[in-house]
Design an enzyme around this catalytic site. Structure first.
Site, short mmCIF file in Angstrom:
data_model
loop_
_atom_site.label_atom_id
_atom_site.label_comp_id
_atom_site.label_asym_id
_atom_site.label_seq_id
_atom_site.Cartn_x
_atom_site.Cartn_y
_atom_site.Cartn_z
N LEU A 13 -122.94 2.79 -14.37
CA LEU A 13 -123.67 3.18 -15.57
C LEU A 13 -123.15 2.40 -16.76
O LEU A 13 -121.95 2.42 -17.04
CB LEU A 13 -123.40 4.68 -15.79
CG LEU A 13 -124.41 5.49 -16.59
CD1 LEU A 13 -125.80 5.43 -15.96
CD2 LEU A 13 -123.93 6.94 -16.67
N THR A 45 -122.85 2.67 -20.26
CA THR A 45 -123.00 3.78 -21.20
C THR A 45 -123.32 3.29 -22.61
O THR A 45 -123.58 4.10 -23.49
CB THR A 45 -121.73 4.64 -21.23
OG1 THR A 45 -120.63 3.80 -21.55
CG2 THR A 45 -121.49 5.32 -19.90
N LYS A 46 -123.31 1.96 -22.80
CA LYS A 46 -123.69 1.44 -24.11
C LYS A 46 -125.17 1.04 -24.13
O LYS A 46 -125.71 0.68 -25.17
CB LYS A 46 -122.78 0.28 -24.50
CG LYS A 46 -121.37 0.79 -24.81
CD LYS A 46 -120.42 -0.30 -25.17
CE LYS A 46 -119.05 0.31 -25.46
NZ LYS A 46 -117.98 -0.62 -25.21
N ARG A 59 -116.20 5.66 -29.93
CA ARG A 59 -117.00 4.44 -30.20
C ARG A 59 -118.22 4.38 -29.30
O ARG A 59 -119.24 3.81 -29.65
CB ARG A 59 -116.14 3.18 -30.01
CG ARG A 59 -115.11 2.95 -31.11
CD ARG A 59 -114.57 1.53 -31.07
NE ARG A 59 -113.75 1.25 -29.91
CZ ARG A 59 -112.46 1.60 -29.78
NH1 ARG A 59 -111.86 2.24 -30.77
NH2 ARG A 59 -111.79 1.31 -28.69
N TYR A 68 -99.35 1.24 -20.99
CA TYR A 68 -99.30 1.08 -19.54
C TYR A 68 -97.99 1.72 -19.06
O TYR A 68 -97.15 2.13 -19.86
CB TYR A 68 -99.32 -0.40 -19.15
CG TYR A 68 -100.70 -1.04 -19.25
CD1 TYR A 68 -101.68 -0.76 -18.29
CD2 TYR A 68 -101.01 -1.92 -20.27
CE1 TYR A 68 -102.93 -1.36 -18.37
CE2 TYR A 68 -102.27 -2.51 -20.36
CZ TYR A 68 -103.23 -2.22 -19.40
OH TYR A 68 -104.47 -2.80 -19.47
N ASP A 126 -97.66 6.58 -15.19
CA ASP A 126 -99.08 6.66 -14.80
C ASP A 126 -99.35 7.87 -13.91
O ASP A 126 -100.01 8.82 -14.31
CB ASP A 126 -99.46 5.38 -14.04
CG ASP A 126 -99.63 4.19 -14.97
OD1 ASP A 126 -99.80 4.40 -16.18
OD2 ASP A 126 -99.63 3.05 -14.48
N GLY A 141 -76.99 15.92 -11.99
CA GLY A 141 -76.59 17.33 -12.05
C GLY A 141 -75.09 17.46 -12.05
O GLY A 141 -74.36 16.50 -12.28
N1 COA Z 1 -120.13 1.24 -19.86
C1 COA Z 1 -119.95 0.59 -21.02
N2 COA Z 1 -118.74 0.39 -21.59
C2 COA Z 1 -117.68 0.88 -20.92
C3 COA Z 1 -117.79 1.56 -19.72
C4 COA Z 1 -119.09 1.74 -19.17
N3 COA Z 1 -119.29 2.37 -18.03
N4 COA Z 1 -116.56 1.93 -19.30
C5 COA Z 1 -115.70 1.47 -20.22
N5 COA Z 1 -116.35 0.84 -21.20
C6 COA Z 1 -115.81 0.20 -22.39
C7 COA Z 1 -115.13 1.16 -23.34
O1 COA Z 1 -116.09 1.83 -24.10
C8 COA Z 1 -114.26 0.22 -24.15
O2 COA Z 1 -115.07 -0.42 -25.12
P1 COA Z 1 -114.63 -0.61 -26.66
O3 COA Z 1 -113.27 -1.26 -26.63
O4 COA Z 1 -115.69 -1.49 -27.17
O5 COA Z 1 -114.59 0.70 -27.29
C9 COA Z 1 -113.91 -0.85 -23.14
O6 COA Z 1 -114.76 -0.64 -22.01
C10 COA Z 1 -112.51 -0.92 -22.63
O7 COA Z 1 -111.84 0.30 -22.65
P2 COA Z 1 -110.28 0.38 -22.92
O8 COA Z 1 -109.81 1.69 -22.49
O9 COA Z 1 -110.02 0.00 -24.34
O10 COA Z 1 -109.70 -0.75 -21.95
P3 COA Z 1 -108.58 -1.84 -22.22
O11 COA Z 1 -108.60 -2.70 -21.01
O12 COA Z 1 -108.67 -2.51 -23.51
O13 COA Z 1 -107.22 -0.99 -22.23
C11 COA Z 1 -105.65 0.58 -21.35
C12 COA Z 1 -106.71 -0.48 -21.04
C13 COA Z 1 -105.20 1.17 -20.03
C14 COA Z 1 -104.44 -0.09 -22.02
C15 COA Z 1 -106.24 1.66 -22.27
O14 COA Z 1 -107.39 2.16 -21.65
C16 COA Z 1 -105.30 2.81 -22.59
O15 COA Z 1 -104.36 2.68 -23.36
N6 COA Z 1 -105.58 4.00 -22.02
C17 COA Z 1 -104.83 5.20 -22.31
C18 COA Z 1 -103.50 5.24 -21.59
C19 COA Z 1 -103.67 4.95 -20.12
O16 COA Z 1 -104.32 5.66 -19.41
N7 COA Z 1 -103.01 3.86 -19.68
C20 COA Z 1 -103.14 3.38 -18.33
C21 COA Z 1 -102.34 4.10 -17.45
S1 COA Z 1 -102.63 3.56 -15.81
#
Ligand code: COA
Length: 425
Positions: A72, A74-75, A104, A138, A168, A247
């Site tokens: 999906l 979603t945008k 967003r 991360y 994680d 401990g």
């Molecule tokens: N349809 C359209 N857009 C989608 C989507 C979909 N199905 N699924 C994800 N996206 C978009 C999001 O809206 C986001 O867009 P935006 O930046 O324009 O708002 C984009 O994909 C990427 O999401 P994001 O979470 O920012 O990914 P990232 O690769 O930049 O960062 C992490 C990855 C893991 C660092 C970040 O998600 C994070 O810090 N998460 C919280 C902590 C966490 O869970 N860490 C990982 C532990 S394993």
């Protein structure tokens, strides 16, 4: 037999590790987990650390079993509507995007709550409210910020991270507990709520014994740390304690037979005070039992190096498995250092369902972790991870009740995948 979470529907908007581990646990408890993925690529881990070309990686398959996948965008306005429809019929939305990403996308908590006041919105973020709240995170970021790294490693070395996914997977487990608790509360309140598990909080929670020690340190040196016995002064913060036990019972990793060539020929040996006499007997130092320099735990603290060297001179004559047999017979706590290879080959872990072999249409058979928490009334059938978008049609039709015309329209608009000609040419 019913499943504990049967009839609970999870909108799984997670990626990477922390979120997927949480929703996989819920799936094993019987929840219907619908994983929403971006068309074309899906969860980024599908293609990370691949061991086979063009096949979902083990990174992905081992964290996404027992789920259904819908693609999906979603945008895309139509995709946005589908997500809204899913929010209406799901009990929980789980996400671990970067801070603000869901907002967003147009799905603030207020909007989600207005669509479905009973929904629970559960999030993993790197940090809770405060100075780092807008930061991405991360695993190793969380290990550093949660206190694990500063307390792991050798005193004279740099901070170390552990290979265990405490940031994680550890956070995912925390989130799962928050979700089932919120579901339980909803049975009485009838209302949804937000659940937040920050990775920093989860790691700190797992490091609580070190926070304990930080406060003890203000009142004097930490006598169970090796450096106390070695006469090395403490600074004002909890030091890295190598393999010291956390401990009151001192412990160390000791060499076993074969250590010269096998990096894992080691055993963890604990000087549990109540079995001290047996330890002395088994290593052939009966005299220590009555010697005032060794008989009491407090008198041993300044002699731990000497004691463990003596014990090691004995353990090195046996394999770690022989030692387990000898020591456990005497009720002396110990543990073999097991390699991943040894664990992967351990039949008893398959018998207990902790490790499971599953078949995958593209990669063939692979081994995955099974449910680590066993309920006597929940037989878990561990299933393979879904292919990208494998259940898109099924979810649109059976779960959301869309007719063929609407499904065709969604495909044509690109909401569920690459734009297709509506008449299929
Ligand atoms: N349809 C359209 N857009 C989608 C989507 C979909 N199905 N699924 C994800 N996206 C978009 C999001 O809206 C986001 O867009 P935006 O930046 O324009 O708002 C984009 O994909 C990427 O999401 P994001 O979470 O920012 O990914 P990232 O690769 O930049 O960062 C992490 C990855 C893991 C660092 C970040 O998600 C994070 O810090 N998460 C919280 C902590 C966490 O869970 N860490 C990982 C532990 S394993």
């Amino acid at each position: 037999m019913t499943k504990p979470l049967e009839a609970v529907r999870i909108l799984d908007f997670t990626h990477v590790q922390a979120g997927p581990v949480c929703t996989q646990l819920l799936a094993w408890f019987g929840a219907d987990v619908i994983k929403v993925e971006r068309p074309g690529t899906g969860d980024v881990t599908r293609s990370q650390l691949r061991d086979m070309p063009d096949v979902d990686s083990l990174y992905f398959t081992m964290m996404n079993g027992n789920k259904r996948s819908i693609t999906l965008d979603t945008k895309n306005p139509d995709g946005h509507d589908v997500l809204e429809a899913l929010i209406k019929i799901c009990d929980v939305l789980v996400e671990n995007f970067a801070p603000g990403a869901l907002d967003r996308m147009g799905f603030t908590w207020e909007k989600i709550h207005a669509i479905n006041p009973k929904i629970i919105v559960a999030s993993v973020k790197g940090f809770g409210p405060g100075r780092f709240e807008d930061c991405k995170a991360y695993e190793n970021v969380a290990q550093c910020a949660g206190g694990a790294a500063s307390t792991t490693g050798f005193r004279d070395g740099i901070p170390l991270v552990t290979g265990a996914g405490i940031g994680d997977s550890g956070t995912g487990v925390h989130l799962a507990l928050g979700i089932v608790t919120a579901l339980f509360q909803r049975t009485r309140s009838g209302k949804g709520q937000r659940v937040l598990a920050s990775m920093q909080d989860a790691v700190l929670n797992l490091c609580r014994v070190k926070l304990r020690d930080q406060q003890r340190l203000a009142r004097g040196p930490l006598s169970e740390y090796s450096q106390f016995g070695e006469g090395i002064p403490f600074l004002d913060t909890v030091p890295r304690s190598a393999n010291d036990s956390g401990g009151a019972q001192p412990g160390r990793v000791l060499k076993c037979k074969g250590w010269e060539t096998d990096p894992n020929a080691y055993v963890y040996f604990i000087l549990q005070s109540k079995v001290w006499d047996r330890i002395c007997k088994v290593i052939g130092r009966e005299g220590w039992s009555s010697d005032p320099d060794y008989a009491k735990p407090s008198s041993r603290l300044s002699r731990l190096d000497e004691i463990f060297h003596t014990i090691e001179a004995w353990t090195v004559g046996y394999t770690k498995f022989e030692l387990m047999g000898i020591l456990s017979k005497q009720d002396i706590p110990c543990g073999p250092v097991l390699s991943m290879k040894e664990l992967l080959d351990d039949d008893s872990l398959y018998a207990s369902g902790t490790l499971v072999k599953v078949d995958h249409p593209e990669r063939g058979e692979y081994v995955t972790i099974g449910q680590p928490v066993k309920l006597s009334d929940n037989e878990v059938k561990v299933e393979r991870s879904p292919l990208l978008g494998e259940h898109t049609d099924e979810i649109l039709t059976d779960v959301l009740g869309f007719d063929a015309e609407r499904v065709a329209h969604l495909k044509a608009s690109g909401a569920t995948g690459h734009k297709q000609d509506p008449v299929g040419h």
